[in-house]
Design a protein around this motif. Sequence first.
Motif, PDB file in Angstrom:
ATOM      1  N   THR A  21       0.830  -1.195   0.000  1.00 18.45           N
ATOM      2  CA  THR A  21       0.000   0.000   0.000  1.00 18.45           C
ATOM      3  C   THR A  21       0.868   1.250   0.000  1.00 18.45           C
ATOM      4  N   ASN A  22       0.275   2.354  -0.387  1.00 18.79           N
ATOM      5  CA  ASN A  22       0.962   3.636  -0.250  1.00 18.79           C
ATOM      6  C   ASN A  22       0.403   4.429   0.935  1.00 18.79           C
ATOM      7  N   ASP A  23      -0.516   3.805   1.694  1.00 16.95           N
ATOM      8  CA  ASP A  23      -1.087   4.433   2.898  1.00 16.95           C
ATOM      9  C   ASP A  23      -1.346   3.327   3.924  1.00 16.95           C
ATOM     10  N   ILE A  24      -0.329   3.005   4.695  1.00 16.86           N
ATOM     11  CA  ILE A  24      -0.413   1.863   5.612  1.00 16.86           C
ATOM     12  C   ILE A  24      -1.482   2.047   6.694  1.00 16.86           C
ATOM     13  N   ALA A  25      -1.659   3.253   7.191  1.00 16.87           N
ATOM     14  CA  ALA A  25      -2.677   3.487   8.228  1.00 16.87           C
ATOM     15  C   ALA A  25      -4.076   3.227   7.673  1.00 16.87           C
ATOM     16  N   ARG A  26      -4.365   3.789   6.503  1.00 17.66           N
ATOM     17  CA  ARG A  26      -5.680   3.591   5.892  1.00 17.66           C
ATOM     18  C   ARG A  26      -5.926   2.127   5.569  1.00 17.66           C
ATOM     19  N   ARG A  27      -4.938   1.478   4.978  1.00 16.65           N
ATOM     20  CA  ARG A  27      -5.113   0.084   4.559  1.00 16.65           C
ATOM     21  C   ARG A  27      -5.287  -0.849   5.748  1.00 16.65           C
ATOM     22  N   THR A  28      -4.525  -0.628   6.796  1.00 15.27           N
ATOM     23  CA  THR A  28      -4.671  -1.451   7.996  1.00 15.27           C
ATOM     24  C   THR A  28      -6.047  -1.240   8.619  1.00 15.27           C
ATOM     25  N   TYR A  29      -6.485  -0.003   8.651  1.00 14.49           N
ATOM     26  CA  TYR A  29      -7.831   0.308   9.168  1.00 14.49           C
ATOM     27  C   TYR A  29      -8.886  -0.462   8.366  1.00 14.49           C
ATOM     28  N   HIS A  31      -8.578  -3.278   6.772  1.00 15.37           N
ATOM     29  CA  HIS A  31      -8.535  -4.693   7.173  1.00 15.37           C
ATOM     30  C   HIS A  31      -9.179  -4.883   8.539  1.00 15.37           C
ATOM     31  N   ARG A  32      -8.897  -4.008   9.468  1.00 17.14           N
ATOM     32  CA  ARG A  32      -9.432  -4.135  10.826  1.00 17.14           C
ATOM     33  C   ARG A  32     -10.952  -4.013  10.852  1.00 17.14           C
ATOM     34  N   GLU A  33     -11.491  -3.208   9.958  1.00 15.35           N
ATOM     35  CA  GLU A  33     -12.940  -2.978   9.913  1.00 15.35           C
ATOM     36  C   GLU A  33     -13.677  -3.991   9.032  1.00 15.35           C
ATOM     37  N   GLY A  34     -12.924  -4.894   8.422  1.00 13.68           N
ATOM     38  CA  GLY A  34     -13.562  -5.974   7.673  1.00 13.68           C
ATOM     39  C   GLY A  34     -13.801  -5.712   6.205  1.00 13.68           C
ATOM     40  N   PHE A  35     -13.230  -4.655   5.645  1.00 16.80           N
ATOM     41  CA  PHE A  35     -13.392  -4.441   4.208  1.00 16.80           C
ATOM     42  C   PHE A  35     -12.045  -4.314   3.498  1.00 16.80           C
ATOM     43  N   GLY A  36     -11.054  -5.017   4.019  1.00 20.07           N
ATOM     44  CA  GLY A  36      -9.734  -5.014   3.408  1.00 20.07           C
ATOM     45  C   GLY A  36      -9.588  -6.073   2.337  1.00 20.07           C
ATOM     46  N   SER A  37      -9.950  -7.297   2.634  1.00 23.07           N
ATOM     47  CA  SER A  37      -9.903  -8.395   1.666  1.00 23.07           C
ATOM     48  C   SER A  37     -10.791  -9.521   2.181  1.00 23.07           C
ATOM     49  N   LYS A  38     -11.313 -10.289   1.272  1.00 22.15           N
ATOM     50  CA  LYS A  38     -12.177 -11.427   1.639  1.00 22.15           C
ATOM     51  C   LYS A  38     -11.392 -12.462   2.452  1.00 22.15           C
ATOM     52  N   PHE A  39     -10.125 -12.683   2.074  1.00 25.85           N
ATOM     53  CA  PHE A  39      -9.292 -13.653   2.788  1.00 25.85           C
ATOM     54  C   PHE A  39      -9.124 -13.228   4.248  1.00 25.85           C
ATOM     55  N   CYS A  40      -8.830 -11.957   4.467  1.00 26.04           N
ATOM     56  CA  CYS A  40      -8.661 -11.463   5.838  1.00 26.04           C
ATOM     57  C   CYS A  40      -9.959 -11.547   6.622  1.00 26.04           C
ATOM     58  N   GLN A  41     -11.064 -11.264   5.980  1.00 27.26           N
ATOM     59  CA  GLN A  41     -12.367 -11.372   6.647  1.00 27.26           C
ATOM     60  C   GLN A  41     -12.633 -12.812   7.068  1.00 27.26           C
TER      61      GLN A  41
END
Length: 95
Positions: A21-29, A31-41
């Motif tokens: 990513t070019n924005d690690i804070a946004r991307r991690t957020y 993932h944490r909120e459940g809309f980062g990737s289906k695999f992570c969910q």
Amino acid sequence: MSYAVYILANKPLGMTYVGITNDIARRTYEHREGFGSKFCQKFNIKHLVYIEFFEDPTEAIACEKRLKKWHKEWKFKLIESRNPHWEDLYEKILW
């Protein structure tokens, strides 16, 4: 602009996810909120345990591709080389 190659985990020595990513804070957020990737969910993968920064996007992409091919034990050793207790680094990147 810098690029981050990151690894998320659901627990120490558990399931991992490698991303870029070019924005690690946004991307991690995301993932944490459940809309980062289906695999992570699916596997509840949301703890940021490894980050490596690059100025060159080509290098970052190459690193991500390389890490995705690694055996899980190699990823675990890489994580533990910088984060031996598998701490969630999310709060640290916000400061």
